[in-house]
Design an enzyme around this catalytic site. Structure first.
Site, short mmCIF file in Angstrom:
data_model
loop_
_atom_site.label_atom_id
_atom_site.label_comp_id
_atom_site.label_asym_id
_atom_site.label_seq_id
_atom_site.Cartn_x
_atom_site.Cartn_y
_atom_site.Cartn_z
N PRO A 1 0.91 -1.29 -0.16
CA PRO A 1 -0.21 0.04 -0.01
C PRO A 1 0.90 1.21 -0.02
CG PRO A 1 -0.77 -1.55 1.85
CD PRO A 1 0.59 -2.08 1.17
N CYS A 2 0.58 2.36 -0.44
CA CYS A 2 1.03 3.48 -0.74
C CYS A 2 0.46 4.82 0.11
CB CYS A 2 1.63 3.97 -2.23
SG CYS A 2 -0.05 4.79 -2.98
N GLN A 3 -0.56 4.31 0.99
CA GLN A 3 -1.23 5.31 1.64
C GLN A 3 -0.05 6.21 2.53
OE1 GLN A 3 -2.04 2.29 1.65
NE2 GLN A 3 -4.45 1.86 1.61
#
Length: 354
Positions: free
Chosen positions: A78-80
């Site tokens: 994930p790149c949150q």
């Protein structure tokens, strides 16, 4: 070819590589809630690990391998919250662990090639500087990397789901991503006449038995219709994960008043809508709670986990285990196996491994 799945979740990307004939030797994720689902559906070991704290060498050792032994590493970190400034000046920033530690793990595991999946936004964040940074990072550890944004609907998934894919390799030869085989919607009949018609919600789960809110059914009541339903049921004899959310009268009343294809009337929750049988579904969401995002086209209820899994192209013998909220998270976050399989087959055909 032997591959390791990082940030594996329920194992959707692993399922695609399994179907393409690869040997998935393990899955790594920091949430132990995914372990039972992953190991039930894969002949592979689940390793619970935080890749910001555990080295790739340690993961390999637990699985009985050394650096350089594996052909490939796959995964979707994930790149949150990813911040380019944070990545450059403060690598300890937790927001940056997930993406930059995928790079670190690839370096430590030293495969011939890797596949990284992510949301399309990663290619445009900070005016494209994040994309340039990641490509530079992969180049520094020895990989030429191609990237593109693929729509799962183009590869036979009954859902419009756009995802960025990065394929890195050591051969120095350019990698070509798989060509689209299906149209994304019925509106594209003229524009893409050489492609097959899109797979729709009807194709996805039109054969599954009707449910009332809160009801569960464990047997099929109709034969599969068409190629997709036949494929989904090929190895499944018992219907699993087919329980409807237990809505109250207020929720069922909202759904009942909503026509197929329309948004369900909420002041918030703008993404809630009733599906229509004649088109692919919009992008399936995960959600932190045991709620619903999409309503059934004809039943006045949200989708069962099995219906969600069908929209993602998980076959019916793929069992999801654990609390319903986790099952929704797993189905919503997963890479559709058919999309993963298309990428896996392209790698195999181009003999990317050195």
């Amino acid at each position: 070819m032997a591959v390791l799945d990082l940030f594996c979740g329920a194992g959707g990307l692993s399922a695609g590589f399994d179907q393409a004939g690869y040997d998935v030797v393990g899955g790594v994720d920091h949430e132990d809630a995914f372990a039972e689902t992953f190991e039930h559906n894969h002949d592979a070991q689940f390793v619970e690990a935080d890749l910001s704290k555990v080295t790739g060498e340690a993961i390999l050792a637990e699985l009985g391998y050394d650096p350089g032994d594996l052909d490939g590493v796959i995964g979707g970190p994930p790149c949150q919250g990813f911040s380019l400034a944070g990545a450059k000046t403060n690598p300890a920033d937790e927001r940056n662990f997930l993406v930059t530690n995928f790079v670190k793990s690839v370096y430590e595991i030293d495969p011939d090639w890797f596949v990284m999946e992510n949301v399309p936004r990663i290619t445009t964040m900070e005016d494209g500087q994040v994309l340039e940074y990641l490509l530079d990072q992969f180049a520094e550890i020895g990989y030429d990397t191609e990237w593109t944004v693929l729509n799962a609907a183009d590869y036979g998934v009954p859902q419009s789901r756009r995802r960025a894919f990065f394929v890195g390799h050591k051969t120095g030869e350019a990698f070509e991503f798989p060509e689209a085989a299906f149209r994304e919607s019925r509106d594209q009949q003229t524009l893409f006449a050489d492609r097959r018609p899109p797979r729709t919600v009807q194709n996805a789960f039109g054969d599954l038995p009707s449910l009332a809110p809160g009801e569960e059914k464990t047997t099929y009541t109709a034969d599969p219709e068409g190629e997709y339903q036949t494929e989904m049921r090929a190895d499944g004899t018992e219907l699993t994960n087919h329980r409807a959310p237990n809505h109250g009268e207020t929720v069922t009343g909202r759904i009942e008043k909503t026509a197929p294809g329309e948004k369900i009337p909420y002041d918030s929750w703008s993404q809630k809508r009733r599906l229509e049988f004649g088109e692919p579904a919009p992008t399936l969401l995960a959600g932190p709670r045991p709620t619903y995002h999409f309503a059934h086209p004809t039943d006045d209820r949200g989708l069962s986990v099995r219906e969600r899994a069908r929209l993602q192209s998980f076959p019916d013998d793929y069992l999801f285990v654990g609390p319903i909220a986790k099952q929704r998270q797993m189905t919503g976050n997963a890479v559709p196996p058919l999309l993963g399989r298309a990428v896996a087959e392209a790698i195999a055909e181009q003999t990317v491994p050195a």
